[in-house]
Design an enzyme around this catalytic site. Structure first.
Site, PDB file in Angstrom:
ATOM      1  N   THR A 132      45.516  50.100  36.346  1.00 14.75           N
ATOM      2  CA  THR A 132      46.404  48.953  34.904  1.00 14.75           C
ATOM      3  C   THR A 132      47.009  49.746  34.022  1.00 14.75           C
ATOM      4  OG1 THR A 132      44.031  48.586  33.741  1.00 14.75           O
ATOM      5  CG2 THR A 132      44.254  46.962  35.979  1.00 14.75           C
ATOM      6  N   HIS A 185      32.803  48.062  38.043  1.00 17.75           N
ATOM      7  CA  HIS A 185      34.525  48.565  37.609  1.00 17.75           C
ATOM      8  C   HIS A 185      34.681  49.654  37.616  1.00 17.75           C
ATOM      9  CE1 HIS A 185      38.019  47.354  36.288  1.00 17.75           C
ATOM     10  NE2 HIS A 185      37.965  45.842  35.066  1.00 17.75           N
ATOM     11  N   TYR A 226      45.956  40.893  25.029  1.00 13.25           N
ATOM     12  CA  TYR A 226      45.253  41.749  25.605  1.00 13.25           C
ATOM     13  C   TYR A 226      45.772  41.096  27.620  1.00 13.25           C
ATOM     14  CZ  TYR A 226      43.411  45.510  29.329  1.00 13.25           C
ATOM     15  OH  TYR A 226      42.709  47.002  30.392  1.00 13.25           O
TER      16      TYR A 226
END
Length: 790
Positions: free
Chosen positions: A607, A472, A594
């Site tokens: 993001t 990630h 979230y």
């Protein structure tokens, strides 16, 4: 294993062996020089083109020719211009003592270059100013204002046609720093309903003190930083959130992606793996040459494509305190690292002439690997066959093991091959038909298979199904999603399999120009101490994997088509359903929620967090639990909740989010030596409901292919998922691929007494059904009233 080390350390080299003569060495050098020069020129050309975008180099040539013609055929009509050009020549000491043609050549060239540079910067800055306008996002696409329509036309005109992958990078605006008061007040609103009254009042006092004292100082530093950085927080986010985290990245950071929900083009593992690998190489070529088109919203507004550069040949290297993302850009010996039955292989993707390997040769190579691996003394029942388990350890532990056992010799050489590979391809022996089980396996493997440090691992199952596990830190899920969408679309369009499920000739060349070398098997020297580390890593990975509960749900009773008929945002509808499901699952508690939102409208954007729990969403949840309220009143609450959610989502996309700002303020405060209670407490509240909607389609639509067509039902991709952010929370990923289907990926920890993915799935289903029933009930009432009036 010692015998493995000896097998490669005592190499028998024949006299005049191939490639060892001076002539062959010179030929290899010339081929390397040619390839490297060609690649350098190609990338330089692309960089120049992107650097000059949206002004084309052809403008320079045309301007030069026009100016030279005007000077050569000097006449009355162009005298006002040419007189100034000749004056410019005198200014740079090109007077009449020089030859006329030389003067024309130099003056026209210098003026053309100057004009070109001015035009170049003027167009880029004009486009950047235009792209800073955000009013379009808050307007209905079907009824936009004249201002927005005019703005869109200007963006298209100045932006030009046929952009390349990174063409818009120099024209994207920088992310602004939100107002300090807006962030503090927005945070307080988001936690109002999850904190006890006394804790909330205390948080209010801390926020007020921060806003009046320390906050302005930190805010000023961030504003200064935003002026000279492409993005004021992205590099910090990558460093402190991802690379400094010492937990295992398996489950906690990495994520997975499916290929198709139901369709399987072939049941032959090596054929499917060869086709997908071949198409990934083709995709990578488009990225390298920057021929891939940038993503553009509404065919007008570009997104930042900076993350695409590190999709391939990228590895996260563990460190003692902080990891490092290493991208091996300048390497011409390109290869895949293939893992099969506990054995690693280096598979070169070019032949002896440097030409790309063909699809048929690639399939043959994978067949060779599979045969060799299943006749090897090393397998996944031996420590030597479980080395990938080390990448599932906590990062500092993996760093210490890597430093001690992989810093030199054969272990270092083999590890370098894996690190420098384009990606890792796993030929897995499992056949997993159930989506939930397959998704769980793709997320963490069996504890012995996945190399979690690599930018991505492509897993080809024994039955021909396929999936991806991605690291990630280097990039977000939409980048991997775009890549997967490209490969599976190409695979379907070009029908790369014959009637027997084997590969058929595909691509520019059906036969390699040169010789194709067999894959090279990688060996490791497994000492007794390293063997102990591997066994420990396997047992810990299995324990961690067993603790994860993942459910993938295919839902077709409430789809996007129905929600759009109700004139409600599908994302807002699902978020409201998740809030209601969590409230019921937890026994009456509201979650700090979230939801990931992209910020790629700005340079280097990644993001932002949409805090979906609002006053309006709370009112909707309570209304649904109140049997005395009518369906009309509940729908009114739902519409208010969705409307508020849409505003929050758009605010986050436009740089007005809360969490990245709070995070950056915290980094500055720590850097300045301040211990801020408000920021510390704000950033440590657990996200008990972490959600993310996956993009349905990022490529331009293909003529004749519509995902809503029933013929393409089996080709739908269910997306992917991730692990829960909190040990006592849920991780929810969802995909809305067409008018009929929803896909949910819900994860939780079995060790938590508060969560259960199976139970939560049922609450989600019930919530969706009840919300649909409300609209059906109101519609039936309306029909009955219309009949009475008739």
């Amino acid at each position: 294993m010692a015998e493995a080390r000896l097998a490669v350390s005592k190499i028998k080299v024949d006299y005049h062996a191939s490639g060892t003569s001076t002539a062959e060495a010179e030929a290899e050098f010339l081929k390397y020089f040619y390839k490297s020069t060609k690649k350098c020129l190609r990338r330089t050309r692309a960089q120049i083109s992107n650097g000059l975008w949206p002004t084309s180099p052809s403008y320079l040539v045309v301007t030069w020719i026009i100016l030279a013609s005007m000077l050569y055929w000097d006449n009355l009509y162009v005298k006002p211009i040419t007189s100034r050009l000749w004056a410019f020549g005198d200014l740079i000491y090109l007077d009449q003592s020089y030859h006329l043609l030389l003067r024309i050549f130099c003056i026209s060239l210098f003026v053309a270059i100057g004009f070109f540079i001015v035009l170049w910067y003027a167009r880029q800055y004009a486009l950047r100013m235009l792209l800073s306008y955000r009013g379009w996002m808050y307007e209905n696409p079907r009824s936009q204002s004249y201002k927005t329509l005019l703005w869109g036309a200007l963006v298209r005109i100045i932006g030009g046609a046929h952009p390349r992958l990174y063409s818009f990078q120099n024209s994207l605006p920088r992310m602004p720093v939100p107002a300090l008061r807006d962030t503090c007040q927005g945070f307080l609103k988001s936690v109002k309903h999850i904190l006890p009254e006394n804790e909330y009042k205390e948080m209010e006092e801390l926020a007020k003190d921060f806003e009046q004292n320390l906050g302005p100082k930190l805010q000023f530093i961030l504003q200064l930083r935003s002026w000279f950085r492409g993005n004021y927080h992205t590099d910090w986010w990558e460093k402190y959130v991802y690379l400094m985290n010492r937990e295992p990245i398996a489950i906690n950071s990495n994520y997975y992606c499916f290929d198709h929900a139901f369709w399987k083009p072939t049941g032959i593992q090596t054929a499917r793996a060869a086709v997908i690998s071949f198409l990934l190489l083709e995709y990578r070529h488009h990225v390298e040459t920057e021929e891939l088109e940038p993503l553009i919203i509404r065919n007008t507004i570009p997104l930042c494509m900076g993350q695409y550069e590190r999709t391939f040949k990228t590895t996260r290297i563990p460190g003692e305190e902080i990891d490092e993302i290493v991208h091996y850009d300048h390497s011409f010996n390109e290869h895949l690292a293939v893992f099969c039955n506990g054995n690693f292989y280096q598979l070169k993707v070019s032949d002896s002439y440097g030409s790309p390997i063909t699809l048929l040769d690639l399939e043959s190579q994978l067949e060779w690997i599979k045969h060799d691996a299943h006749h090897s003394d090393i397998n996944k029942d031996t420590p030597a066959g479980c080395i990938p388990a080390l990448t599932s350890l906590p990062r500092t532990e993996w760093y210490n093991i890597r430093k001690e056992h992989f810093s030199d010799g054969i272990n270092k050489d083999s590890l370098d091959v894996i690190d420098r590979a384009l990606f890792v391809l796993v030929l897995d022996e499992h056949e997993i038909t159930d989506l939930s089980s397959r998704g769980k396996y793709l997320l963490h493997g069996d504890g012995k298979t996945l190399w979690f440090d690599k930018s991505m691992c492509v897993v080809a199952f024994a039955d021909g199904k396929l999936g991806t596990n991605a690291e990630h830190s280097w990039g977000d899920a939409p980048v991997i999603g775009h890549m997967v969408e490209y490969t599976v679309t190409e695979e379907f369009i070009y029908r790369t399999y014959n009637d027997k499920g084997r590969c058929k000739p595909f691509g520019k060349f059906h036969k390699s120009k040169g010789d194709v070398a067999n894959p090279k098997k990688l060996y490791f020297d497994i000492t007794q101490k390293l063997e102990s580390h591997i066994e420990d890593a396997v047992s810990r990975a299995i324990k961690q994997n067993d603790d994860l509960q993942l459910r993938v749900l295919v839902h077709d009773k409430v789809g996007k088509g129905f929600i759009k008929k109700c004139k409600i945002s599908p994302d807002g509808f699902i978020q409201a359903a998740l809030q209601l499901a969590y409230y019921r699952d937890s026994g009456g508690h509201l979650p700090l929620t979230y939801e990931a939102s992209m910020t790629r409208l700005y340079l280097h954007g990644r993001t932002e967090t949409v805090r979906s729990l609002t006053d309006e969403s709370r009112a909707f949840v309570l209304a649904m639990e109140n049997p005395e309220l009518s369906a009309e009143e509940k729908i009114k609450c739902l519409r208010a909740s969705v409307k508020r959610h849409q505003v929050l989502y758009k605010d986050c996309m436009n740089g007005k989010g809360i969490d990245r700002h709070l995070f950056a303020l915290f980094v500055v405060s720590k850097g300045q030596g301040h211990d801020c209670d408000f920021l510390k407490r704000a950033l440590t509240l657990p996200w008990t409901l972490s959600t993310s909607q996956q993009p349905q389609q990022q490529m331009f639509k293909i003529p004749g292919c519509f995902i809503s067509d029933p013929a393409f039902h089996d080709l739908i991709c269910p997306g992917g998922g991730f692990g829960p952010v909190s040990d006592d929370g849920y991780g929810v990923s969802y995909m809305v691929p067409d008018e009929k289907y929803f896909f949910f990926h819900i994860s939780s920890k079995r060790s938590s007494v508060q969560t259960d993915s199976e139970r939560f799935i049922n609450h989600v289903l019930n919530s969706l059904d009840e919300m649909k029933a409300m609209f059906v009930e109101v519609e039936e009432k309306q029909k009955q009233e219309n009949k009475k009036e008739d």
